[in-house]
Design an enzyme around this catalytic site. Structure first.
Site, PDB file in Angstrom:
ATOM      1  CE1 TYR A  43      80.106   9.604  67.317  1.00 36.21           C
ATOM      2  CE2 TYR A  43      80.974   7.402  68.388  1.00 36.21           C
ATOM      3  CZ  TYR A  43      79.900   8.112  67.496  1.00 36.21           C
ATOM      4  OH  TYR A  43      79.134   7.386  66.905  1.00 36.21           O
TER       5      TYR A  43
ATOM      6  CE  LYS B 285      76.707   8.770  69.303  1.00 41.00           C
ATOM      7  NZ  LYS B 285      75.370   9.034  68.560  1.00 41.00           N
TER       8      LYS B 285
ATOM      9  CG  ASP C 149      72.837  22.596  62.079  1.00 44.30           C
ATOM     10  OD1 ASP C 149      72.890  21.751  62.905  1.00 44.30           O
ATOM     11  OD2 ASP C 149      73.748  23.203  61.574  1.00 44.30           O
TER      12      ASP C 149
ATOM     13  CB  SER D 177      78.058   4.579  69.074  1.00 41.66           C
ATOM     14  OG  SER D 177      79.209   4.096  69.085  1.00 41.66           O
TER      15      SER D 177
END
Length: 245
Positions: free
Chosen positions: A160, A164, A64, A145
């Site tokens: 998010y 990125k 993890d 991304s």
């Protein structure tokens, strides 16, 4: 890719989607490939999708990347078992769907930051340590991304896109540090548009939106690491034809 034959590649988030495609393609290309994932049994299942000679090169390890001690333990195990890391692909990433300004989302914020940013950096630190100690001109690849180059007008992406954007800056920081340290280790960021993966299953997206396949991103990774030693592909942006963003 011939110079990587028999060398060790580590792929985080290898249980599905882009990470699974990359792990399979690296194994088929002749690399000893370690797929890291929380759902480690799914990495083992990928062997059934590979030719026998490639399947024996794919190994699953439970990790993890949001947990510091998990990362340290796993990279030490990789060193003890396989000798070290030659290529690292930081693919692990998550999204938590809520508004950035909503109170009570602290756990989600930390989970996304710990996986998408802190875990990426810590895995890179351990891979870099392995490369330097063995005098290997390795390669670190971040799967980022297009959300790191703009902010998509989609609801509830929360932090998010911020993570990125951070990866984009981190990639350049690493490039400068690798250069200043006098190494020939490369770092590349790959920024896909929309890809058909589980991470988008719950996202609210426009109708008739075009998608990339996970294999499209894997092909870009193999291209980047397959370039000659004097060539560094710093950033790749990949979009499906007709993407509205």
């Amino acid at each position: 890719m011939e110079r990587w034959t028999g060398k060790v590649a580590v792929v985080t988030g290898a249980s599905s989607g882009i990470g699974a495609a990359i792990a399979k393609d690296l194994a088929k290309a002749g690399m000893i490939t370690i797929g890291l994932a929380r759902r480690v049994e799914r990495v083992d299942q990928l062997k059934q999708q590979l030719p026998k000679e490639a399947a024996v090169r794919l190994h699953a390890m439970k990790c993890d990347v949001s947990i510091d001690t998990d990362i340290e333990r796993t990279f030490q195990r990789i060193t003890d078992t396989f000798g070290g890391v030659d290529v690292l692909v930081n693919n692990a990433g998550i999204v938590r769907q809520n508004n950035l300004l909503d109170v009570g989302t602290t756990a989600d914020l930390r989970a996304v930051m710990d996986t998408n940013v802190t875990g990426l950096v810590l895995c890179s630190q351990w891979a870099y340590k392995s490369m330097v100690e063995r005098k290997v001109n390795g390669h670190i690849v971040h799967i980022s991304s297009i959300a790191g180059h703009m902010v998509p007008n989609f609801p509830k992406l929360n932090i998010y896109s911020g993570t990125k954007h951070a990866v984009r800056a981190i990639t350049e920081t690493m490039r400068q540090e690798l250069r200043d340290a006098g190494t020939k280790i490369k770092v590349t960021s790959v920024s896909p548009g929309a890809v058909k993966t589980e991470i988008l299953d719950s996202a609210v997206l426009p109708e008739n939106m075009p998608f990339l396949e996970a294999e499209d991103i894997s092909a870009a990774v193999l291209y980047a690491i397959g370039t000659p030693p004097h060539v560094q592909v710093h950033e790749i942006i990949i979009k499906p034809v007709g993407e509205p963003m």
